[in-house]
Design an enzyme around this catalytic site. Sequence first.
Site, PDB file in Angstrom:
ATOM      1  N   HIS A 173       0.805  -1.233   0.000  1.00  0.00           N
ATOM      2  CA  HIS A 173       0.000   0.000   0.000  1.00  0.00           C
ATOM      3  C   HIS A 173       0.837   1.282   0.000  1.00  0.00           C
ATOM      4  O   HIS A 173       0.317   2.348  -0.321  1.00  0.00           O
ATOM      5  CB  HIS A 173      -0.942   0.040   1.200  1.00  0.00           C
ATOM      6  CG  HIS A 173      -2.042  -0.972   1.130  1.00  0.00           C
ATOM      7  ND1 HIS A 173      -2.925  -1.026   0.078  1.00  0.00           N
ATOM      8  CD2 HIS A 173      -2.383  -1.999   1.962  1.00  0.00           C
ATOM      9  CE1 HIS A 173      -3.781  -2.025   0.268  1.00  0.00           C
ATOM     10  NE2 HIS A 173      -3.469  -2.645   1.405  1.00  0.00           N
ATOM     11  N   ASP A 210      -3.029 -10.373  -2.652  1.00  0.00           N
ATOM     12  CA  ASP A 210      -3.658  -9.941  -1.404  1.00  0.00           C
ATOM     13  C   ASP A 210      -5.091  -9.512  -1.747  1.00  0.00           C
ATOM     14  O   ASP A 210      -5.384  -9.150  -2.892  1.00  0.00           O
ATOM     15  CB  ASP A 210      -2.862  -8.745  -0.842  1.00  0.00           C
ATOM     16  CG  ASP A 210      -3.381  -8.253   0.500  1.00  0.00           C
ATOM     17  OD1 ASP A 210      -2.810  -8.636   1.523  1.00  0.00           O
ATOM     18  OD2 ASP A 210      -4.377  -7.484   0.512  1.00  0.00           O
ATOM     19  N   HIS A 212      -6.549  -6.870  -1.018  1.00  0.00           N
ATOM     20  CA  HIS A 212      -6.641  -5.424  -1.271  1.00  0.00           C
ATOM     21  C   HIS A 212      -5.782  -5.009  -2.461  1.00  0.00           C
ATOM     22  O   HIS A 212      -4.733  -5.601  -2.712  1.00  0.00           O
ATOM     23  CB  HIS A 212      -6.207  -4.648  -0.022  1.00  0.00           C
ATOM     24  CG  HIS A 212      -7.010  -4.998   1.198  1.00  0.00           C
ATOM     25  ND1 HIS A 212      -6.587  -5.934   2.115  1.00  0.00           N
ATOM     26  CD2 HIS A 212      -8.221  -4.576   1.607  1.00  0.00           C
ATOM     27  CE1 HIS A 212      -7.506  -6.056   3.069  1.00  0.00           C
ATOM     28  NE2 HIS A 212      -8.515  -5.245   2.778  1.00  0.00           N
ATOM     29  N   ASP A 297      -5.811 -12.607   3.214  1.00  0.00           N
ATOM     30  CA  ASP A 297      -7.085 -11.965   3.562  1.00  0.00           C
ATOM     31  C   ASP A 297      -8.154 -12.239   2.499  1.00  0.00           C
ATOM     32  O   ASP A 297      -9.275 -11.745   2.600  1.00  0.00           O
ATOM     33  CB  ASP A 297      -6.913 -10.461   3.838  1.00  0.00           C
ATOM     34  CG  ASP A 297      -5.928  -9.780   2.909  1.00  0.00           C
ATOM     35  OD1 ASP A 297      -5.525 -10.392   1.903  1.00  0.00           O
ATOM     36  OD2 ASP A 297      -5.573  -8.623   3.198  1.00  0.00           O
TER      37      ASP A 297
HETATM   38  C1  OKP Z   1      -3.684  -4.089   4.419  1.00  0.00           C
HETATM   39  B1  OKP Z   1      -3.347  -5.291   3.540  1.00  0.00           B
HETATM   40  C2  OKP Z   1      -9.618  -1.024  10.405  1.00  0.00           C
HETATM   41  C3  OKP Z   1      -9.624  -1.195   8.906  1.00  0.00           C
HETATM   42  C4  OKP Z   1      -8.254  -1.445   8.401  1.00  0.00           C
HETATM   43  C5  OKP Z   1      -6.725  -0.973   6.608  1.00  0.00           C
HETATM   44  C6  OKP Z   1      -6.724  -2.209   5.791  1.00  0.00           C
HETATM   45  C7  OKP Z   1      -5.308  -2.501   5.346  1.00  0.00           C
HETATM   46  C8  OKP Z   1      -5.134  -3.784   4.598  1.00  0.00           C
HETATM   47  N1  OKP Z   1      -9.213   0.281  10.779  1.00  0.00           N
HETATM   48  N2  OKP Z   1      -7.981  -0.686   7.230  1.00  0.00           N
HETATM   49  O1  OKP Z   1      -3.567  -5.133   2.165  1.00  0.00           O
HETATM   50  O2  OKP Z   1      -3.873  -6.543   3.984  1.00  0.00           O
HETATM   51 ZN    ZN Z   2      -4.846  -6.958   2.302  1.00  0.00          ZN
END
Ligand code: OKP
Ligand code: ZN
Length: 363
Positions: A173, A210, A212, A297
């Site tokens: 990210h 991933d 995301h 995830d």
């Molecule tokens: C990171 B990776 C709770 C929500 C979390 C961030 C998500 C980050 C994902 N505050 N928001 O790509 O697994």
């Molecule tokens: Zn992620």
Amino acid sequence: MIVLHDPDTLLHETVELLGAKVRPALESPIRIQAIVQAIQKSHHDLRQPATPSDGDIRRLIDLVCLTHKPDYIEHLQTAHKEWVSAGLIESDESILPECFVFTNGARSVPQRPLDIYARAGYYAFDMSSGITNKTFQSTVASANLSLQAVEILTQPDENADTVLALCRPPGHHCDGQRAGGYCYINNAALAVSVWREHHADARIGILDIDFHHGNGTQEIFYDDPRVLYVSIHGEHEFPYYTGAAEEQGAGHGVGANINLPLKPGSSFQEYLEQLEKALDGLKKFGTCFLLVSLGFDTFHLDPLGSFQIETESYSVIAQTIRRSLAHIPAVILFEGGYVIEHLGSNMLAFLEGWECRSVLPRS
Ligand code: OKP
Ligand code: ZN
């Protein structure tokens, strides 16, 4: 499989907002501990890189600064101390940003704020990238695993074609000057820079699986024709403003960015269809070195994801990748995945498929 782990990656522990509550971040050290425990009980070759010398760290930072701005890296290194000296936090507390860079109708270019309190928001795009007194140490250890993984592949006597780096914090990210989504240094971008030290003009593929979208990795290589970034991710999910199929690269890099968004709730079958497209793109590109940004995830129980993928499916995913891009050297970089109890078995399933231990009938 050679698997790299460094205990320093466990030191970083921050907080995040869940709704209006400040909680320990879901991205926690026990994620890595769970995977390490599973790997220790397996046949895989778990290694801890030697402690880097000051010179090694200088080289690492120089390589990181090919894709990240030096003032951003300096911020990661010094901000916590400055906040403590200014009495803004106690030494065991975490920096969280107040104000992010926003558009003022393009009347002026945002400048780095003089106020150290304001700087936290200048160098981040969200509030899930808090900085503690250990964040920089863990981030350097995480990046070093990425560097070491590439180095192992370039040593002929190692005879390895894939190395897994148990990176933490993750990296996909953050871009050249902004932390976010639990990420501080882009480990995939660093791996590209290290590979290029050995193969200057290589065509490098990054497959981001991933849940995301890896907005940072996309951003860093958006106009680079020699790095193909391909991502399969939840549509309209975090980080919300990137990941559309229309984002295909810019300038000389047009065509070297492929986004394959999938609706929340998508099945494994739907996932495999996108994976085939991703692999097609990577083959057509002429990929000769592969980076996999691997997140679990996508698992059906994950609190931050929504795909219907189960443990056994990770074997199929890995085997599909490996069969499609046979004999291409690869580094697997660990990114997200938040169901602690399943991380070990998900990783072992993935590695089993990667090593092609008869998961799928050969076609
Ligand atoms: C990171 B990776 C709770 C929500 C979390 C961030 C998500 C980050 C994902 N505050 N928001 O790509 O697994
Ligand atoms: Zn992620």
